[in-house]
Enzyme design. Sequence first.
Site, PDB file in Angstrom:
ATOM      1  N   ASP A  40       0.850  -1.198   0.000  1.00  0.00           N
ATOM      2  CA  ASP A  40       0.000   0.000   0.000  1.00  0.00           C
ATOM      3  C   ASP A  40       0.880   1.241   0.000  1.00  0.00           C
ATOM      4  OD1 ASP A  40       0.247   1.084   3.029  1.00  0.00           O
ATOM      5  OD2 ASP A  40       0.246  -1.112   3.030  1.00  0.00           O
ATOM      6  N   ASP A  78       0.659   3.622   2.417  1.00  0.00           N
ATOM      7  CA  ASP A  78       0.452   4.217   3.738  1.00  0.00           C
ATOM      8  C   ASP A  78      -0.704   5.210   3.636  1.00  0.00           C
ATOM      9  OD1 ASP A  78       1.555   3.931   6.453  1.00  0.00           O
ATOM     10  OD2 ASP A  78       2.040   6.052   6.283  1.00  0.00           O
TER      11      ASP A  78
END
Length: 291
Positions: free
Chosen positions: A210, A212
């Site tokens: 991802d 973040d």
Amino acid sequence: MTDTMIAVIGGSGIYDIDGLADATWQTVETPWGDPSDQILTGMLDGVKMAFLPRHGRGHVHSPSTVPYRANIDALKRIGVTDVVSVSACGSFRDEMAPGDFVIVDQFIDRTFAREKSFFGTGCVAHVSVAHPTCPRLSTACHTAAQDAGIKVHMGGTYLAMEGPQFSTLAESKMYRESWGADVIGMTNMPEAKLAREAELCYASVAMITDYDSWHPDHGEVDVTEIIKTLMGNSDKGRDLVKRLPALLGANREDCPHGCDKALEFAIMTAPEKRDPALLSKLDAVAGRVLG
């Protein structure tokens, strides 16, 4: 020259390796308590292998409660020479996208609730972690990733946070913009520091899941999306690991970067002042220098 034994510390999807011969789960006792789980050992292409589920099978340990000292001691105790950490992380860089891998070479340690050293009162030691990963082992991981067709970035700074919550938006922006971190995770510290104290070569393979929370187009971390990406990354991680025995070989010279001699001049406590109880706990980790 010694026998190579490669240990992989990672999630459950990483140690299900086709071709692992004589695979056996073994219990290893340590003076630092129980490791996260039993250790799966076997042979892969003529090279000794060990697999340790960092969080335990079934994911029973949080990042803060992983028994890092017991894990590293157990690996050293069974003859491991090289430790490859495989872990999920978030990215602070557009070019380091979910699904990519990063071969980490630096850390910023923001953890605070973990025991970070085998040494202490009664036997004080200071090792250098200026360069906390082994270039030789990291290069092998990078080559293995490329050979597996993985998009991989060589070099990056890993921000180790305590967790278990993910970052606030303000923290995420600070780590990215002010501190210059490239990826963020919760488990590589104090693991890397302890591996150095145990004179083990250590490499960190960060699998990006991802962005973040800093990224304007992706918003907050979505656990569902993380798990989906993590499943695909596990397949890639297995492909990387399968290629390491051929790159590292069954016979091992001394580490050219001195990882296996990290304690050579590190112990500061005078011999007559050393605590026998602590010394007995250091038999695997520091036996080479403590005699």
